[in-house]
Design a protein around this motif. Structure first.
Motif, PDB file in Angstrom:
ATOM      1  N   HIS A 209       0.822  -1.206   0.000  1.00 20.32           N
ATOM      2  CA  HIS A 209       0.000   0.000   0.000  1.00 20.32           C
ATOM      3  C   HIS A 209       0.861   1.263   0.000  1.00 20.32           C
ATOM      4  N   GLU A 210       2.044   1.207   0.583  1.00 20.58           N
ATOM      5  CA  GLU A 210       2.968   2.342   0.489  1.00 20.58           C
ATOM      6  C   GLU A 210       3.334   2.611  -0.962  1.00 20.58           C
ATOM      7  N   ARG A 211       3.310   1.580  -1.782  1.00 15.46           N
ATOM      8  CA  ARG A 211       3.648   1.698  -3.194  1.00 15.46           C
ATOM      9  C   ARG A 211       2.400   1.755  -4.079  1.00 15.46           C
ATOM     10  N   LYS A 212       1.257   2.026  -3.453  1.00 10.90           N
ATOM     11  CA  LYS A 212      -0.016   2.218  -4.158  1.00 10.90           C
ATOM     12  C   LYS A 212      -0.496   0.960  -4.865  1.00 10.90           C
ATOM     13  N   ILE A 213      -0.115  -0.203  -4.353  1.00 10.01           N
ATOM     14  CA  ILE A 213      -0.510  -1.481  -4.957  1.00 10.01           C
ATOM     15  C   ILE A 213      -1.521  -2.177  -4.057  1.00 10.01           C
ATOM     16  N   VAL A 214      -2.628  -2.630  -4.652  1.00 11.94           N
ATOM     17  CA  VAL A 214      -3.657  -3.385  -3.937  1.00 11.94           C
ATOM     18  C   VAL A 214      -3.628  -4.819  -4.451  1.00 11.94           C
ATOM     19  N   HIS A 215      -3.568  -5.785  -3.542  1.00 13.58           N
ATOM     20  CA  HIS A 215      -3.488  -7.189  -3.953  1.00 13.58           C
ATOM     21  C   HIS A 215      -4.778  -7.649  -4.626  1.00 13.58           C
ATOM     22  N   CYS A 216      -5.924  -7.313  -4.050  1.00 15.64           N
ATOM     23  CA  CYS A 216      -7.262  -7.575  -4.609  1.00 15.64           C
ATOM     24  C   CYS A 216      -7.751  -9.016  -4.489  1.00 15.64           C
ATOM     25  N   ASP A 217      -6.915  -9.947  -4.051  1.00 15.19           N
ATOM     26  CA  ASP A 217      -7.385 -11.329  -3.884  1.00 15.19           C
ATOM     27  C   ASP A 217      -6.692 -11.993  -2.696  1.00 15.19           C
ATOM     28  N   LEU A 218      -6.634 -11.279  -1.585  1.00 19.87           N
ATOM     29  CA  LEU A 218      -6.044 -11.857  -0.383  1.00 19.87           C
ATOM     30  C   LEU A 218      -6.972 -12.920   0.190  1.00 19.87           C
ATOM     31  N   LYS A 219      -6.424 -14.081   0.507  1.00 25.81           N
ATOM     32  CA  LYS A 219      -7.160 -15.164   1.144  1.00 25.81           C
ATOM     33  C   LYS A 219      -6.150 -16.167   1.675  1.00 25.81           C
ATOM     34  N   LEU A 220      -6.613 -17.061   2.530  1.00 24.65           N
ATOM     35  CA  LEU A 220      -5.712 -18.039   3.144  1.00 24.65           C
ATOM     36  C   LEU A 220      -5.029 -18.917   2.105  1.00 24.65           C
ATOM     37  N   GLU A 221      -5.717 -19.168   0.996  1.00 27.86           N
ATOM     38  CA  GLU A 221      -5.136 -20.008  -0.056  1.00 27.86           C
ATOM     39  C   GLU A 221      -3.997 -19.316  -0.788  1.00 27.86           C
ATOM     40  N   ASN A 222      -3.946 -17.985  -0.730  1.00 28.58           N
ATOM     41  CA  ASN A 222      -2.905 -17.226  -1.419  1.00 28.58           C
ATOM     42  C   ASN A 222      -1.778 -16.793  -0.490  1.00 28.58           C
ATOM     43  N   ASP A 249     -13.694  -2.959 -12.800  1.00 26.15           N
ATOM     44  CA  ASP A 249     -14.561  -3.589 -13.789  1.00 26.15           C
ATOM     45  C   ASP A 249     -15.872  -3.997 -13.118  1.00 26.15           C
ATOM     46  N   LYS A 250     -16.937  -3.284 -13.400  1.00 29.06           N
ATOM     47  CA  LYS A 250     -18.210  -3.551 -12.751  1.00 29.06           C
ATOM     48  C   LYS A 250     -18.852  -4.850 -13.240  1.00 29.06           C
ATOM     49  N   ASP A 251     -18.485  -5.277 -14.430  1.00 35.48           N
ATOM     50  CA  ASP A 251     -19.126  -6.462 -15.000  1.00 35.48           C
ATOM     51  C   ASP A 251     -18.550  -7.757 -14.447  1.00 35.48           C
ATOM     52  N   ASN A 252     -17.300  -7.713 -14.017  1.00 37.64           N
ATOM     53  CA  ASN A 252     -16.665  -8.918 -13.480  1.00 37.64           C
ATOM     54  C   ASN A 252     -15.950  -8.605 -12.178  1.00 37.64           C
ATOM     55  N   ILE A 253     -16.359  -9.282 -11.106  1.00 32.07           N
ATOM     56  CA  ILE A 253     -15.689  -9.123  -9.825  1.00 32.07           C
ATOM     57  C   ILE A 253     -14.610 -10.193  -9.726  1.00 32.07           C
ATOM     58  N   LEU A 254     -13.366  -9.763  -9.567  1.00 38.07           N
ATOM     59  CA  LEU A 254     -12.270 -10.707  -9.449  1.00 38.07           C
ATOM     60  C   LEU A 254     -11.942 -10.893  -7.970  1.00 38.07           C
ATOM     61  N   GLY A 255     -11.989 -12.131  -7.525  1.00 35.97           N
ATOM     62  CA  GLY A 255     -11.720 -12.413  -6.126  1.00 35.97           C
ATOM     63  C   GLY A 255     -12.522 -13.608  -5.664  1.00 35.97           C
ATOM     64  N   THR A 256     -12.586 -13.820  -4.371  1.00 36.71           N
ATOM     65  CA  THR A 256     -13.320 -14.928  -3.779  1.00 36.71           C
ATOM     66  C   THR A 256     -14.385 -14.348  -2.858  1.00 36.71           C
ATOM     67  N   LEU A 257     -15.625 -14.747  -3.054  1.00 39.31           N
ATOM     68  CA  LEU A 257     -16.769 -14.108  -2.412  1.00 39.31           C
ATOM     69  C   LEU A 257     -16.595 -13.938  -0.906  1.00 39.31           C
TER      70      LEU A 257
END
Length: 417
Positions: A209-222, A249-257
């Motif tokens: 986050h200091e480098r303005k980067i968001v992972h967007c798919d944090l989870k225990l599997e990753n 992208d409003k049409d496709n949510i990338l991640g795990t619910l």
């Protein structure tokens, strides 16, 4: 790159140019500067011959040659150099392939060894011929972002090769063989043990986050353990990561619910923001301590409703006031009111030896959610034996790895509304 309203038609501008494993150099841009001129400078200063040059801003925006006229004084540019013949030669001469250790989709993963250092690496081969354009863009985005990151708790990307003849993309990555952190997430894990893993995760994401980067798919599997015997972790899979403020992208949510923040499921969410990582970290901490996810329902629609209403419960077990407070400032529906990653990093639960309380439930179920959790945390300071609540959902975390889930937001909302 979006063209600015003004052009620097008659101005010579001094910029900084950097690249992986190279010292930054001063780049003077004039109205007639072309990519070939920059490549000549690179050849002289860095002594590198490149077949292809790509330039990026710090936020990941790629610069085309026609955009050079719009670059302002003091801009920091990142150069990505490609010399395919040299790259492939380095790959063949540098590594031995020992065995295949995994596969998924169109990718094969091999265990390799550097011929000089004997360092073990993971060699990931992706067939570009059978991949869709979006998948290749995600792979390119992942490699670009990982090249910018150097943190002890983030998987390292050593090299990337592109072979046009065989239409393959090859990634040389750090070899991790300790298994997923998911295997550690059970009800037997103590708060102290959960805190050990959580500190590493929070530090790594604060670095991003200091480098303005968001992972967007944090989870225990990753999140992986480096080795079976060590308790150090590495965050992996930056395939859907992005930069602050990039269009969502409003049409496709990338991640795990089960790990998605409420705003991500909202039709009004327009730009990538760091709060979605913070929410996912809350889910991970909860999973490590309680052995289940906070919003997991018996169906996707129930999970969806639990997330939107911040409806989570505290299971029947000993728990610290500090942990309760930490969860209460993470699970906040409005991302503007939610704690940021630096608030989490400095929180007393992660930095102090928390006092564990025995919960006195006496058969009482109390909902812990956004609207009441902060008030309840303040009231607990008056009494150590205040009642909290029992868990409603008996769902446990699925022990099989879940791949990135694509959810069509519009159809999903209609279906589970």
């Amino acid at each position: 790159m979006n063209k600015s309203k003004f052009t620097q038609k008659n101005v010579v501008r001094s910029c900084t140019l950097s690249s992986t494993h190279q010292n930054p150099i001063l780049l003077m841009l004039n109205p007639n500067t072309k990519f070939i001129d920059i490549m000549k400078l690179i050849q002289i200063v860095w002594r590198q011959n490149a077949d292809q040059l790509r330039l990026f801003l710090c936020d990941g925006t790629e610069i085309e040659e026609t955009d050079l006229i719009n670059i302002k004084k003091g801009t920091h540019l990142f150069a990505l150099l490609k010399n395919e013949e040299k790259d492939l030669m380095n790959l063949k001469l540098g590594y031995d392939i020992i065995k295949r250790i995994g596969e998924g989709g169109q990718a094969l993963v091999f265990l390799g060894k550097h011929k000089v250092t004997n360092e073990l690496v993971a060699i990931k081969k992706v067939s570009a011929a059978t991949q869709q354009d979006q998948a290749l863009e995600m792979l390119e985005q992942e490699s670009l972002i990982l090249k910018q990151l150097d943190h002890q708790n983030i998987v390292k990307l050593y090299e990337k090769f592109v072979c046009s003849e065989s239409k393959e993309v090859i990634l040389i990555m750090e070899y991790l063989h300790g298994g997923q952190l998911l295997a550690q997430a059970n009800s037997q894990l103590t708060e102290v043990q959960a805190k050990h893993f959580s500190n590493q995760i929070v530090d790594a994401i604060a670095y991003c986050h200091e480098r303005k980067i968001v992972h967007c798919d944090l989870k225990l599997e990753n999140i992986m353990l480096s080795t079976p015997s060590q308790k150090s972790i590495k965050i992996i899979d930056f395939g859907v990561s992005n930069y602050f403020g990039q269009p969502f992208d409003k049409d496709n949510i990338l991640g795990t619910l089960s790990y998605l923040a409420p705003e991500v499921l909202s039709t009004s969410y327009k730009f990538i923001q760091p709060g979605q990582d913070v929410w996912a970290i809350g889910c991970i901490i909860y999973g490590l301590v309680f052995g289940k996810l906070p919003f997991e329902g018996n169906s996707p629609s129930e999970t969806y409703r639990n997330i939107l209403s911040c409806n989570y419960q505290i299971p029947k077990k000993s728990v610290s006031k500090e942990l309760m407070h930490l969860l209460s400032i993470i699970f906040v529906a409005n991302p503007k009111e939610r704690a940021n990653i630096f608030d989490i990093q400095s929180h007393r639960w992660l930095n102090e030896h928390a006092k564990i309380l025995k919960l006195n439930i006496n058969g009482i179920n109390i909902r812990i959610g956004r609207s009441s959790s902060v008030v309840k945390m303040h009231s607990t300071r008056k009494s150590n034996d205040e009642d909290y609540g029992q868990v409603i959902s008996q769902r446990k975390i699925a022990c099989s790895r879940r791949s990135v889930t694509r959810l069509d937001k519009i159809s999903f909302v209609v279906k589970y509304k």
